[in-house]
Design a protein around this motif. Structure first.
Motif, PDB file in Angstrom:
ATOM      1  N   ILE A   1     -18.391 -37.553  28.007  1.00  0.00           N
ATOM      2  CA  ILE A   1     -19.349 -37.796  26.935  1.00  0.00           C
ATOM      3  C   ILE A   1     -18.799 -37.152  25.675  1.00  0.00           C
ATOM      4  O   ILE A   1     -18.429 -35.990  25.674  1.00  0.00           O
ATOM      5  CB  ILE A   1     -20.721 -37.179  27.271  1.00  0.00           C
ATOM      6  N   SER A   2     -18.766 -37.923  24.583  1.00  0.00           N
ATOM      7  CA  SER A   2     -18.272 -37.363  23.341  1.00  0.00           C
ATOM      8  C   SER A   2     -19.330 -36.471  22.704  1.00  0.00           C
ATOM      9  O   SER A   2     -20.512 -36.797  22.690  1.00  0.00           O
ATOM     10  CB  SER A   2     -17.903 -38.474  22.355  1.00  0.00           C
ATOM     11  N   LEU A   3     -18.892 -35.358  22.179  1.00  0.00           N
ATOM     12  CA  LEU A   3     -19.783 -34.435  21.491  1.00  0.00           C
ATOM     13  C   LEU A   3     -19.866 -34.737  20.000  1.00  0.00           C
ATOM     14  O   LEU A   3     -20.606 -34.064  19.287  1.00  0.00           O
ATOM     15  CB  LEU A   3     -19.289 -32.999  21.681  1.00  0.00           C
ATOM     16  N   ALA A   4     -19.104 -35.705  19.516  1.00  0.00           N
ATOM     17  CA  ALA A   4     -19.124 -36.047  18.094  1.00  0.00           C
ATOM     18  C   ALA A   4     -20.552 -36.364  17.661  1.00  0.00           C
ATOM     19  O   ALA A   4     -21.261 -37.120  18.317  1.00  0.00           O
ATOM     20  CB  ALA A   4     -18.208 -37.225  17.806  1.00  0.00           C
ATOM     21  N   GLY A   5     -20.971 -35.747  16.567  1.00  0.00           N
ATOM     22  CA  GLY A   5     -22.325 -35.947  16.058  1.00  0.00           C
ATOM     23  C   GLY A   5     -23.336 -34.986  16.656  1.00  0.00           C
ATOM     24  O   GLY A   5     -24.512 -35.051  16.334  1.00  0.00           O
ATOM     25  N   SER A   6     -22.881 -34.080  17.510  1.00  0.00           N
ATOM     26  CA  SER A   6     -23.769 -33.106  18.153  1.00  0.00           C
ATOM     27  C   SER A   6     -23.692 -31.754  17.459  1.00  0.00           C
ATOM     28  O   SER A   6     -22.750 -31.465  16.723  1.00  0.00           O
ATOM     29  CB  SER A   6     -23.388 -32.916  19.622  1.00  0.00           C
ATOM     30  N   LEU A   7     -24.694 -30.932  17.756  1.00  0.00           N
ATOM     31  CA  LEU A   7     -24.677 -29.547  17.316  1.00  0.00           C
ATOM     32  C   LEU A   7     -24.169 -28.684  18.448  1.00  0.00           C
ATOM     33  O   LEU A   7     -24.525 -28.899  19.606  1.00  0.00           O
ATOM     34  CB  LEU A   7     -26.083 -29.080  16.936  1.00  0.00           C
TER      35      LEU A   7
ATOM     36  N   SER B   1     -17.840 -32.985  14.341  1.00  0.00           N
ATOM     37  CA  SER B   1     -17.632 -34.297  13.733  1.00  0.00           C
ATOM     38  C   SER B   1     -16.666 -35.162  14.527  1.00  0.00           C
ATOM     39  O   SER B   1     -16.795 -36.380  14.520  1.00  0.00           O
ATOM     40  CB  SER B   1     -17.163 -34.157  12.286  1.00  0.00           C
ATOM     41  N   THR B   2     -15.707 -34.543  15.197  1.00  0.00           N
ATOM     42  CA  THR B   2     -14.816 -35.320  16.060  1.00  0.00           C
ATOM     43  C   THR B   2     -14.620 -34.587  17.379  1.00  0.00           C
ATOM     44  O   THR B   2     -14.551 -33.358  17.420  1.00  0.00           O
ATOM     45  CB  THR B   2     -13.431 -35.569  15.416  1.00  0.00           C
ATOM     46  N   ASN B   3     -14.554 -35.371  18.440  1.00  0.00           N
ATOM     47  CA  ASN B   3     -14.348 -34.837  19.789  1.00  0.00           C
ATOM     48  C   ASN B   3     -13.598 -35.896  20.577  1.00  0.00           C
ATOM     49  O   ASN B   3     -14.150 -36.934  20.896  1.00  0.00           O
ATOM     50  CB  ASN B   3     -15.697 -34.509  20.431  1.00  0.00           C
ATOM     51  N   ASP B   4     -12.333 -35.629  20.830  1.00  0.00           N
ATOM     52  CA  ASP B   4     -11.481 -36.591  21.510  1.00  0.00           C
ATOM     53  C   ASP B   4     -10.812 -35.910  22.697  1.00  0.00           C
ATOM     54  O   ASP B   4     -10.242 -34.828  22.534  1.00  0.00           O
ATOM     55  CB  ASP B   4     -10.418 -37.121  20.536  1.00  0.00           C
ATOM     56  N   PRO B   5     -10.868 -36.522  23.885  1.00  0.00           N
ATOM     57  CA  PRO B   5     -10.294 -35.877  25.067  1.00  0.00           C
ATOM     58  C   PRO B   5      -8.801 -35.561  24.932  1.00  0.00           C
ATOM     59  O   PRO B   5      -8.307 -34.610  25.527  1.00  0.00           O
ATOM     60  CB  PRO B   5     -10.522 -36.873  26.198  1.00  0.00           C
ATOM     61  N   GLN B   6      -8.080 -36.325  24.136  1.00  0.00           N
ATOM     62  CA  GLN B   6      -6.642 -36.109  23.983  1.00  0.00           C
ATOM     63  C   GLN B   6      -6.284 -35.271  22.753  1.00  0.00           C
ATOM     64  O   GLN B   6      -5.295 -34.549  22.753  1.00  0.00           O
ATOM     65  CB  GLN B   6      -5.907 -37.454  23.900  1.00  0.00           C
ATOM     66  N   GLU B   7      -7.088 -35.382  21.716  1.00  0.00           N
ATOM     67  CA  GLU B   7      -6.763 -34.721  20.448  1.00  0.00           C
ATOM     68  C   GLU B   7      -7.492 -33.396  20.236  1.00  0.00           C
ATOM     69  O   GLU B   7      -7.080 -32.595  19.409  1.00  0.00           O
ATOM     70  CB  GLU B   7      -7.083 -35.663  19.275  1.00  0.00           C
ATOM     71  N   GLY B   8      -8.598 -33.177  20.911  1.00  0.00           N
ATOM     72  CA  GLY B   8      -9.376 -31.961  20.718  1.00  0.00           C
ATOM     73  C   GLY B   8     -10.611 -32.218  19.873  1.00  0.00           C
ATOM     74  O   GLY B   8     -11.063 -33.355  19.734  1.00  0.00           O
TER      75      GLY B   8
ATOM     76  N   TYR C   1     -12.775 -24.213   8.860  1.00  0.00           N
ATOM     77  CA  TYR C   1     -13.437 -25.073   9.840  1.00  0.00           C
ATOM     78  C   TYR C   1     -13.184 -24.503  11.231  1.00  0.00           C
ATOM     79  O   TYR C   1     -12.485 -23.501  11.389  1.00  0.00           O
ATOM     80  CB  TYR C   1     -12.944 -26.527   9.728  1.00  0.00           C
ATOM     81  N   ALA C   2     -13.749 -25.149  12.225  1.00  0.00           N
ATOM     82  CA  ALA C   2     -13.544 -24.758  13.619  1.00  0.00           C
ATOM     83  C   ALA C   2     -12.787 -25.884  14.317  1.00  0.00           C
ATOM     84  O   ALA C   2     -13.113 -27.056  14.124  1.00  0.00           O
ATOM     85  CB  ALA C   2     -14.875 -24.500  14.308  1.00  0.00           C
ATOM     86  N   GLY C   3     -11.788 -25.531  15.081  1.00  0.00           N
ATOM     87  CA  GLY C   3     -11.012 -26.537  15.781  1.00  0.00           C
ATOM     88  C   GLY C   3     -10.699 -26.087  17.200  1.00  0.00           C
ATOM     89  O   GLY C   3     -10.551 -24.890  17.460  1.00  0.00           O
ATOM     90  N   TRP C   4     -10.626 -27.047  18.091  1.00  0.00           N
ATOM     91  CA  TRP C   4     -10.316 -26.789  19.494  1.00  0.00           C
ATOM     92  C   TRP C   4      -9.229 -27.755  19.934  1.00  0.00           C
ATOM     93  O   TRP C   4      -9.285 -28.946  19.634  1.00  0.00           O
ATOM     94  CB  TRP C   4     -11.545 -26.999  20.379  1.00  0.00           C
ATOM     95  N   SER C   5      -8.267 -27.269  20.667  1.00  0.00           N
ATOM     96  CA  SER C   5      -7.224 -28.133  21.214  1.00  0.00           C
ATOM     97  C   SER C   5      -7.775 -28.891  22.419  1.00  0.00           C
ATOM     98  O   SER C   5      -8.877 -28.607  22.900  1.00  0.00           O
ATOM     99  CB  SER C   5      -5.993 -27.304  21.589  1.00  0.00           C
ATOM    100  N   LYS C   6      -6.972 -29.799  22.917  1.00  0.00           N
ATOM    101  CA  LYS C   6      -7.358 -30.619  24.063  1.00  0.00           C
ATOM    102  C   LYS C   6      -7.898 -29.748  25.204  1.00  0.00           C
ATOM    103  O   LYS C   6      -7.235 -28.813  25.642  1.00  0.00           O
ATOM    104  CB  LYS C   6      -6.146 -31.410  24.537  1.00  0.00           C
TER     105      LYS C   6
END
Length: 186
Positions: A9-15, A35-42, A126-131
């Motif tokens: 399930i994508s978390l994009a658009g979630s808090l 704003s973005t959540n991708d299984p391959q990109e993070g 910003y906050a970022g997470w790797s794959k």
């Protein structure tokens, strides 16, 4: 609290709401918009409840910014904390979701200020997470997840947003959200 199985399930658009036991000062009592959540990109997100107490005009003096100069600046997260990132948030009533566009250029952000359905914000960092990193933190219960409602971007709610949302997860979370940071004074 929602559970997510291996990024199905994508978390994009979630808090993303910091769990009351999350003590990392970068995220303690923070509410992030993913704003973005991708299984391959993070994943990419911004803290939406930490106003910096400045406007874009104060950070970029001497520039002809017009109305963009009055946009509030927020402390978006620990990554690239020396960069100013513009983002637009637009509520879509038909899907009951907020769409976010980030890393907007000045000339892209300016006309969006005229759209009443769009909120423009500026973020330092910003906050970022790797794959797989965010999914691992969710498995460790570092975060609570909630759909983003239309009113979460109200600047007036910033001081109470984390407490209000955390309390909505139930009585135990309400107790933790209301607890003082330093209980030794009680």
């Amino acid at each position: 609290m929602r559970e997510f199985a291996s990024s199905s399930i994508s978390l994009a658009g979630s808090l993303l709401i910091a769990h009351p036991n999350l003590l990392d000062p970068n995220f303690r009592k923070s509410v992030l918009f993913i704003s973005t959540n991708d299984p391959q990109e993070g994943s990419f997100g911004m803290i939406i409840n930490r106003p910096a107490g400045k406007t874009v005009g104060e950070l970029l003096p001497g520039r002809d910014l017009g109305a963009l100069g009055r946009v509030p600046v927020f402390l978006g997260g620990p990554v690239a904390a020396d960069q100013l990132v513009f983002a637009s948030f637009q509520w879509h009533a038909e899907t009951e979701r907020i769409e976010c566009r980030h890393h907007l250029m000045l000339d892209e952000a300016k006309p969006l200020l005229q759209d009443e359905a769009t909120v423009v914000r500026a973020f330092v960092g910003y906050a970022g997470w790797s794959k797989g990193q965010l999914e691992g933190e969710l498995a460790q219960h570092s975060w609570l997840v909630r759909p983003a409602g239309r009113d979460v971007l109200d600047v007036e709610r910033c001081p109470t947003l984390w407490r209000e949302i955390t309390s909505s997860f139930g009585p135990w979370f309400q107790l933790l959200a209301e607890a003082p940071d330093d209980a030794t004074g009680n």
